[in-house]
Scaffold this motif. Structure first.
Motif, PDB file in Angstrom:
ATOM      1  N   HIS A  89       0.841  -1.195   0.000  1.00 30.16           N
ATOM      2  CA  HIS A  89       0.000   0.000   0.000  1.00 30.16           C
ATOM      3  C   HIS A  89       0.877   1.246   0.000  1.00 30.16           C
ATOM      4  N   LEU A  90       0.614   2.164  -0.914  1.00 31.51           N
ATOM      5  CA  LEU A  90       1.205   3.493  -0.846  1.00 31.51           C
ATOM      6  C   LEU A  90       0.173   4.411  -0.202  1.00 31.51           C
ATOM      7  N   VAL A  91       0.539   4.982   0.945  1.00 34.98           N
ATOM      8  CA  VAL A  91      -0.421   5.680   1.792  1.00 34.98           C
ATOM      9  C   VAL A  91      -0.018   7.140   1.977  1.00 34.98           C
ATOM     10  N   LEU A  92      -0.957   8.035   1.703  1.00 38.25           N
ATOM     11  CA  LEU A  92      -0.755   9.446   2.015  1.00 38.25           C
ATOM     12  C   LEU A  92      -1.132   9.693   3.469  1.00 38.25           C
ATOM     13  N   ALA A  93      -0.245  10.353   4.195  1.00 42.63           N
ATOM     14  CA  ALA A  93      -0.503  10.658   5.608  1.00 42.63           C
ATOM     15  C   ALA A  93       0.259  11.930   5.980  1.00 42.63           C
ATOM     16  N   ARG A  94      -0.102  12.478   7.132  1.00 35.98           N
ATOM     17  CA  ARG A  94       0.533  13.710   7.609  1.00 35.98           C
ATOM     18  C   ARG A  94       1.372  13.393   8.853  1.00 35.98           C
ATOM     19  N   ILE A  95       2.656  13.693   8.756  1.00 37.64           N
ATOM     20  CA  ILE A  95       3.532  13.501   9.912  1.00 37.64           C
ATOM     21  C   ILE A  95       3.158  14.509  10.986  1.00 37.64           C
ATOM     22  N   GLU A  96       3.184  14.073  12.220  1.00 41.70           N
ATOM     23  CA  GLU A  96       2.826  14.973  13.321  1.00 41.70           C
ATOM     24  C   GLU A  96       3.637  16.263  13.262  1.00 41.70           C
ATOM     25  N   GLY A  97       2.926  17.394  13.332  1.00 38.01           N
ATOM     26  CA  GLY A  97       3.585  18.690  13.283  1.00 38.01           C
ATOM     27  C   GLY A  97       3.774  19.251  11.888  1.00 38.01           C
ATOM     28  N   ALA A  98       3.404  18.487  10.861  1.00 35.14           N
ATOM     29  CA  ALA A  98       3.568  18.957   9.476  1.00 35.14           C
ATOM     30  C   ALA A  98       2.563  20.051   9.170  1.00 35.14           C
ATOM     31  N   PRO A  99       2.847  20.894   8.178  1.00 39.15           N
ATOM     32  CA  PRO A  99       1.903  21.965   7.816  1.00 39.15           C
ATOM     33  C   PRO A  99       0.555  21.392   7.398  1.00 39.15           C
ATOM     34  N   GLN A 100      -0.494  22.192   7.590  1.00 33.74           N
ATOM     35  CA  GLN A 100      -1.816  21.796   7.145  1.00 33.74           C
ATOM     36  C   GLN A 100      -1.901  21.931   5.621  1.00 33.74           C
ATOM     37  N   GLY A 101      -2.948  21.327   5.052  1.00 38.04           N
ATOM     38  CA  GLY A 101      -3.129  21.402   3.617  1.00 38.04           C
ATOM     39  C   GLY A 101      -2.213  20.440   2.880  1.00 38.04           C
ATOM     40  N   THR A 102      -2.140  20.607   1.570  1.00 37.42           N
ATOM     41  CA  THR A 102      -1.374  19.667   0.754  1.00 37.42           C
ATOM     42  C   THR A 102       0.126  19.790   0.962  1.00 37.42           C
ATOM     43  N   ARG A 103       0.575  20.919   1.527  1.00 43.05           N
ATOM     44  CA  ARG A 103       2.022  21.104   1.731  1.00 43.05           C
ATOM     45  C   ARG A 103       2.574  20.214   2.823  1.00 43.05           C
ATOM     46  N   GLY A 104       1.707  19.605   3.616  1.00 38.42           N
ATOM     47  CA  GLY A 104       2.181  18.783   4.732  1.00 38.42           C
ATOM     48  C   GLY A 104       1.917  17.299   4.569  1.00 38.42           C
ATOM     49  N   ILE A 105       1.760  16.845   3.344  1.00 38.38           N
ATOM     50  CA  ILE A 105       1.419  15.439   3.103  1.00 38.38           C
ATOM     51  C   ILE A 105       2.676  14.657   2.690  1.00 38.38           C
ATOM     52  N   SER A 106       2.844  13.498   3.298  1.00 36.85           N
ATOM     53  CA  SER A 106       3.971  12.613   2.964  1.00 36.85           C
ATOM     54  C   SER A 106       3.425  11.288   2.451  1.00 36.85           C
ATOM     55  N   LEU A 107       4.298  10.525   1.793  1.00 31.86           N
ATOM     56  CA  LEU A 107       3.905   9.245   1.216  1.00 31.86           C
ATOM     57  C   LEU A 107       4.677   8.120   1.889  1.00 31.86           C
ATOM     58  N   PHE A 108       3.967   7.026   2.175  1.00 30.64           N
ATOM     59  CA  PHE A 108       4.565   5.919   2.918  1.00 30.64           C
ATOM     60  C   PHE A 108       4.286   4.586   2.229  1.00 30.64           C
ATOM     61  N   ILE A 109       5.268   3.704   2.332  1.00 32.05           N
ATOM     62  CA  ILE A 109       5.093   2.315   1.914  1.00 32.05           C
ATOM     63  C   ILE A 109       4.611   1.540   3.134  1.00 32.05           C
ATOM     64  N   VAL A 110       3.425   0.954   3.008  1.00 35.89           N
ATOM     65  CA  VAL A 110       2.846   0.188   4.122  1.00 35.89           C
ATOM     66  C   VAL A 110       2.460  -1.194   3.589  1.00 35.89           C
ATOM     67  N   PRO A 111       3.320  -2.181   3.711  1.00 35.93           N
ATOM     68  CA  PRO A 111       3.014  -3.515   3.172  1.00 35.93           C
ATOM     69  C   PRO A 111       2.034  -4.273   4.065  1.00 35.93           C
ATOM     70  N   LYS A 112       1.240  -5.124   3.445  1.00 34.58           N
ATOM     71  CA  LYS A 112       0.326  -5.988   4.203  1.00 34.58           C
ATOM     72  C   LYS A 112       1.120  -6.906   5.124  1.00 34.58           C
ATOM     73  N   PHE A 113       2.170  -7.523   4.578  1.00 39.28           N
ATOM     74  CA  PHE A 113       3.101  -8.317   5.377  1.00 39.28           C
ATOM     75  C   PHE A 113       4.458  -7.624   5.335  1.00 39.28           C
ATOM     76  N   ILE A 114       5.054  -7.402   6.486  1.00 41.36           N
ATOM     77  CA  ILE A 114       6.347  -6.726   6.542  1.00 41.36           C
ATOM     78  C   ILE A 114       7.424  -7.676   6.037  1.00 41.36           C
ATOM     79  N   PRO A 115       8.191  -7.284   5.032  1.00 43.70           N
ATOM     80  CA  PRO A 115       9.225  -8.174   4.491  1.00 43.70           C
ATOM     81  C   PRO A 115      10.248  -8.556   5.561  1.00 43.70           C
ATOM     82  N   ASP A 116      10.648  -9.835   5.547  1.00 44.49           N
ATOM     83  CA  ASP A 116      11.669 -10.283   6.482  1.00 44.49           C
ATOM     84  C   ASP A 116      13.056  -9.982   5.911  1.00 44.49           C
TER      85      ASP A 116
END
Length: 594
Positions: free
Chosen positions: A210-237
């Protein structure tokens, strides 16, 4: 009716119209000889018509099934078909050889993608989104992330999704609430709910990235504060294989009017482990790599469903006996004539072919410019490719899906009452294609993107380059046989240019004028682009005929092209007239008057 892949049409487009072998000296095109491409097209036609098409109705009737353990079962036959897809190497056609791909130009992959979507739109969405996930990581991921994820995504051993939409926000992603909390080990805890996640859970692959858009705590509001994360269903070993289960859950499936065979999920991230991809607060720009690819893919879905619906309607029209021809019986030994003798039925079928074959050429032409934006050694060619990809993406997405839906609707009309029943495929094509006008940015949003951003980008360089290309073509093509195509294109181009100037003069003074004109402008643009595509196809067909080729395919091309110029293209004048009325009447009524 059995779906027949448009192998012949793609051969013509890639060999004669786009002349793919002109680029054989470029490394990216080195393996794309026409012998190779034709073999790929033939095999793609067989795979999609023999493996995927028979499952289209199955997927529609069965749908996906969610279980309380948060798993999803796809329709019968999907898992086996997916295994054959992977085994055949189809996912790797256009991917980077460094990660197991075949490295073919994207324009070749477009052909397979259209065939796949025509045969089974719901199924084809699973690999389609995976390739988008692959592209985003390929552009923005660290080398470690690329080495870990890209080989698995390239082979489709793992699937990919994009997690954008939340219950309270869709287009306006600046409102998203999913949060990311940094951890001491460099990972993040991702918490939030995402909805309408295509392929968010399924039983086809051993892992889902899953590629997930989320806001890191303390980031600016609006689209300027959005980050992208890799969130796998199963965490690779440590060996890169699926390890422990991440805290990502499918809470249920959406009940939809179409694409029942694709799992559209509600996904809950409950302090799930995620890895930042790219820079903090720059996630939206990276996600747009995936979104823009998806928008082109959605435009392709419009043409793909229109092709399948047309085929069903044409077969029905040749078989269904009803009434007599206005000029006398054509089936004298039968009780009635087939309905294909009636001019109004012909109108719907000819409209369909004019849009489908023109739109297919537009998709392939745009994809080729995308290839050249990376592959050409000439910076001017690369720049033009980048400009065209940006400019044409909203047109491809919105125009081809609007028109594709119209074709599917007309295909149902050709079927008459039979089309409104579930005994014939017309209703499924209409239901399935309807989402294409909505997701990955509604068509109204695409029109706003075109007039609000893309036209003015880099001082209007992209649209001016397009106008110059049309002018050069019009000036160069002086033969009598080309005159209808050149005259029609010149008229449409002049109207598009007039509309562009009107927007520049009136849109800045009152932004509502730009908004009110946007949809008509986008359709004017799309109609003009298809006029150019038909002129290019006519030129190629005439060259074949002049060379002694007696295949009726080329005369048919010229007839359909002439039909487009004479019966479809005149719509540009009404679009121009409407957009120049401005926004006054649209905005006059107070909200409570609605």
């Amino acid at each position: 009716m059995t779906y027949q892949a448009p192998v012949r049409d793609y051969t013509f487009l890639l060999r004669d119209v786009l002349q793919l072998e002109r680029y054989a000296s470029l490394p990216a095109f080195a393996d794309a000889s026409m012998d190779t491409v034709e073999a790929i097209l033939e095999e793609a036609g067989k795979f999609t018509s023999e493996v995927l098409a028979p499952l289209n109705t199955v997927g529609d009737k069965q749908g996906c099934v969610w279980s309380p353990d948060h798993t999803v079962k796809t329709p019968d036959g999907f898992k086996d078909a997916y295994a054959k897809l992977v085994e055949g190497g189809w996912p790797a056609l256009g991917s980077d050889p460094a990660y197991g791909g075949q490295g073919l130009p994207h324009v070749v992959n477009v052909a397979f993608s259209e065939m796949s979507s025509s045969a089974n739109m719901a199924f084809s969405m699973y690999p389609g989104l995976t390739h988008g996930c692959y592209s985003a990581i390929h552009v923005g991921g660290s080398q470690e992330q690329k080495d870990l994820y890209l080989p698995k995504l390239c082979s489709f051993q793992w699937a990919g999704t994009m997690n954008l939409t939340e219950p309270h926000c869709g287009t306006d992603l600046g409102l998203l609430r999913t949060k990311a909390v940094p951890q001491a080990d460099g990972t993040y805890k991702i918490s939030g709910q995402k909805i309408w996640i295509s392929g968010g859970e399924q039983d086809l692959t051993e892992n889902i990235v899953h590629l997930v858009l989320a806001r890191i705590e303390g980031a600016p509001q609006g689209t300027r504060g959005i980050s992208l994360f890799i969130v796998p269903k199963f965490i690779p070993d440590d060996d890169g294989n699926p390890g422990v289960r991440n805290s990502v859950k499918c809470l249920g499936l959406e009940e939809k009017m179409g694409i029942h065979g694709n799992a559209t999920c509600v996904i809950s991230h409950e302090e799930a482990t995620g890895w930042l991809i790219g820079e903090e607060n720059r996630g939206l720009a990276l996600m747009f790599v995936m979104m823009n690819e998806a928008r082109l893919g959605v435009g392709l879905q419009g043409i793909a469903q229109a092709e399948a619906a047309y085929q069903a309607a044409a077969a029905f029209a040749k078989d269904r006996l009803q009434g007599r021809s206005l000029t006398g019986p054509k089936n004298a030994d039968g009780p009635a004539d087939p309905i294909i003798v009636h001019p109004d039925v012909r109108r719907m079928l000819m409209d369909a072919r004019a849009i489908v074959e023109g739109g297919r050429a537009f998709m392939a032409w745009t994809a080729l410019h995308g290839d050249l934006s990376h592959a050409s050694p000439d910076e001017a060619v690369r720049q033009k490719g980048r400009d065209y990809m940006a400019l044409m993406t909203p047109v491809v997405k919105a125009f081809l899906t609007d028109r594709g839906f119209n074709v599917c609707s007309d295909a149902m009309q050709v079927h008459g009452g039979s089309g409104f029943t579930e005994h014939f495929p017309a209703s499924q094509y209409l239901r399935d294609v309807r989402i294409a006008l909505i997701y990955e940015g509604t068509n109204g949003v695409q029109a706003l993107d075109l007039v609000g951003r893309k036209l003015a980008a880099d001082g209007g360089r992209g649209v001016m380059s397009f106008f110059a290309e049309l002018d050069a073509f019009i000036e160069a093509e002086t033969s009598a046989d080309m005159k209808p195509f050149v005259t029609g294109l010149a008229t449409a181009k002049a109207e598009l240019q007039e509309a562009t100037m009107w927007l520049m003069q009136n849109g800045l003074a009152n932004p509502d004028n730009a908004g009110a004109a946007s949809t008509d402008y986008l359709h004017l643009f799309g109609l003009t682009a298809l006029a150019y595509m038909w002129a290019l196809q006519a030129k190629a067909a005439l060259a074949r005929i002049a060379g002694g080729d007696t295949d009726s395919f080329y005369e048919t091309k010229l007839t359909i092209g002439r039909y487009y110029i004479e019966r479809v293209l005149p719509e540009t004048s009404s679009r121009l007239a409407k957009l120049k009325t401005g926004s006054d009447l649209l905005m006059k009524l107070p909200a409570d008057a609605f």
